[in-house]
Write a protein that holds these residues in place. Structure first.
Motif, PDB file in Angstrom:
ATOM      1  N   ILE A 192       0.862  -1.186   0.000  1.00  0.00           N
ATOM      2  CA  ILE A 192       0.000   0.000   0.000  1.00  0.00           C
ATOM      3  C   ILE A 192       0.898   1.235   0.000  1.00  0.00           C
ATOM      4  O   ILE A 192       1.796   1.369   0.835  1.00  0.00           O
ATOM      5  CB  ILE A 192      -0.921   0.014   1.243  1.00  0.00           C
ATOM      6  N   SER A 193       0.671   2.128  -0.951  1.00  0.00           N
ATOM      7  CA  SER A 193       1.520   3.320  -1.089  1.00  0.00           C
ATOM      8  C   SER A 193       0.653   4.522  -1.464  1.00  0.00           C
ATOM      9  O   SER A 193      -0.543   4.400  -1.708  1.00  0.00           O
ATOM     10  CB  SER A 193       2.606   3.093  -2.149  1.00  0.00           C
ATOM     11  N   ASP A 195      -0.842   8.541  -0.871  1.00  0.00           N
ATOM     12  CA  ASP A 195      -1.253   9.485   0.167  1.00  0.00           C
ATOM     13  C   ASP A 195      -1.654   8.762   1.449  1.00  0.00           C
ATOM     14  O   ASP A 195      -1.867   7.542   1.457  1.00  0.00           O
ATOM     15  CB  ASP A 195      -2.423  10.336  -0.332  1.00  0.00           C
ATOM     16  N   ARG A 196      -1.764   9.577   2.534  1.00  0.00           N
ATOM     17  CA  ARG A 196      -2.123   9.006   3.828  1.00  0.00           C
ATOM     18  C   ARG A 196      -3.367   9.693   4.405  1.00  0.00           C
ATOM     19  O   ARG A 196      -3.305  10.343   5.451  1.00  0.00           O
ATOM     20  CB  ARG A 196      -0.955   9.127   4.799  1.00  0.00           C
ATOM     21  N   TRP A 199      -8.752   7.492   5.679  1.00  0.00           N
ATOM     22  CA  TRP A 199      -9.350   6.224   5.249  1.00  0.00           C
ATOM     23  C   TRP A 199      -8.335   5.263   4.622  1.00  0.00           C
ATOM     24  O   TRP A 199      -8.734   4.226   4.086  1.00  0.00           O
ATOM     25  CB  TRP A 199     -10.485   6.479   4.249  1.00  0.00           C
ATOM     26  N   ARG A 200      -7.055   5.563   4.691  1.00  0.00           N
ATOM     27  CA  ARG A 200      -6.035   4.698   4.078  1.00  0.00           C
ATOM     28  C   ARG A 200      -6.187   3.263   4.589  1.00  0.00           C
ATOM     29  O   ARG A 200      -6.313   3.038   5.800  1.00  0.00           O
ATOM     30  CB  ARG A 200      -4.640   5.229   4.409  1.00  0.00           C
ATOM     31  N   PHE A 215     -10.268  -1.340   5.896  1.00  0.00           N
ATOM     32  CA  PHE A 215     -10.109   0.071   6.229  1.00  0.00           C
ATOM     33  C   PHE A 215     -10.186   0.280   7.740  1.00  0.00           C
ATOM     34  O   PHE A 215     -10.696  -0.584   8.477  1.00  0.00           O
ATOM     35  CB  PHE A 215     -11.217   0.904   5.571  1.00  0.00           C
ATOM     36  N   GLU A 258      -6.280   1.506  -7.478  1.00  0.00           N
ATOM     37  CA  GLU A 258      -6.156   2.800  -6.807  1.00  0.00           C
ATOM     38  C   GLU A 258      -7.472   3.171  -6.150  1.00  0.00           C
ATOM     39  O   GLU A 258      -8.557   2.931  -6.703  1.00  0.00           O
ATOM     40  CB  GLU A 258      -5.747   3.896  -7.784  1.00  0.00           C
ATOM     41  N   GLN A 267      -7.042  12.651  -3.421  1.00  0.00           N
ATOM     42  CA  GLN A 267      -6.214  11.797  -2.581  1.00  0.00           C
ATOM     43  C   GLN A 267      -6.188  10.422  -3.229  1.00  0.00           C
ATOM     44  O   GLN A 267      -7.238   9.846  -3.533  1.00  0.00           O
ATOM     45  CB  GLN A 267      -6.795  11.715  -1.164  1.00  0.00           C
ATOM     46  N   VAL A 269      -4.529   6.503  -3.132  1.00  0.00           N
ATOM     47  CA  VAL A 269      -3.799   5.433  -2.454  1.00  0.00           C
ATOM     48  C   VAL A 269      -3.715   4.262  -3.421  1.00  0.00           C
ATOM     49  O   VAL A 269      -4.725   3.822  -3.966  1.00  0.00           O
ATOM     50  CB  VAL A 269      -4.501   5.008  -1.152  1.00  0.00           C
TER      51      VAL A 269
END
Length: 283
Positions: A192-193, A195-196, A199-200, A215, A258, A267, A269
């Protein structure tokens, strides 16, 4: 021609007052008709022992029969708190209330409120409005010379339906997201990469058929990010998935995907499946 028209005109003139009177009384007829349609009477199948059981419905008028020298007990739902009782005739009817069950102080979930009615004579008719912290009851009271309901109460179909729905929802939440699969058959090799945001995802795994994106609990607070699977050319593709509690259940295994949220400043992730893991968990 004139002789033919005169009787017709005279008839119309004579009919106008009658027509006007009918129009004037039509609202009263409408009220009487609506009241009759909304009123329900005791039925043989509605009795349990000596109590008439009505299914409660908002706006329905429930008939209660009473008699001089006898008390008819109108029983409310357990735990329901009485707010007020109003009657159209308080001079010729005795109306009071009491409670049963609950703790010694008269409170508690098991407490039941009883509205007690007794007429002074036969041939009386009035109405009763009982308001509680849950609903309003409309009762039509009729007094006879000797026949009376010992008690009347209600079932609550809407409450029972809500209870069934809540029980089903609770069972669904308690059920495991992945069922019938051994833990050592789950593949947790996902990276997992990006933004943070709040809800990441916490982790991603698959069972060989479906992919599960877990989540944090905060997912239920704000807007949920849509999921896009990335094709071999890097373009986003639509994929079938559904949200179950704080999981996304994706109906396929993907190499890359994504999560995107926002228009002007999105945003993003990214989720990548590690294609050559050292070993599966538990192996």
């Amino acid at each position: 021609m004139k002789l033919i028209l005169l009787p017709a005109i005279a008839g119309m003139v004579l009919a106008c007052p009658a027509l006007a009177q009918e129009q004037a009384t039509s609202p009263l007829k409408t009220v009487r008709s609506a009241t009759r349609s909304a009123t329900v009477e005791p039925v043989a199948l509605g009795f349990i022992a000596g109590a008439q059981i009505y299914p409660f419905s908002e706006g329905t008028i429930f008939t209660g029969y009473a008699a001089p020298g006898l008390v008819t007990d109108i029983i409310l739902q357990p735990g329901e708190n009485l707010v007020a009782v109003a009657s159209g005739d308080t001079a010729r009817w005795v109306i009071g209330d009491t409670t049963s069950g609950g703790s010694g102080s008269g409170s508690g979930k098991g407490k039941q409120t009883h509205v007690l009615v007794k007429p002074f004579s036969a041939g009386l008719r009035t109405n009763l409005v009982i308001t509680t912290d849950r609903r309003a009851y409309h009762v039509r009271l009729v007094s006879t010379s000797a026949t009376a309901l010992s008690s009347m109460r209600w079932t609550y179909p809407q409450d029972e339906l809500l209870a069934v729905e809540r029980k089903a929802e609770a069972a669904q939440v308690a059920a495991p997201v992945v069922a019938g699969v051994a833990i050592d058959q789950l593949n947790f090799n996902y990276a997992i990469s990006g933004d943070r945001p709040g809800w990441r995802p916490l982790r991603v795994f698959d069972d060989g058929v479906k992919t599960y994106v877990e989540f944090p609990a905060s997912l239920g607070v704000g807007e949920a990010p849509p999921l896009f699977v990335l094709g071999a050319d890097g373009k986003a593709e639509l994929v079938n998935y559904r949200q179950r509690d704080r999981f996304y259940v994706v109906d396929c295994i993907f190499d890359a995907a994504e999560l995107r949220l926002g228009l002007k400043k999105s945003q993003v992730v990214r989720i990548d499946r590690v294609l050559h893991p050292a070993k599966r968990r538990g192996a």
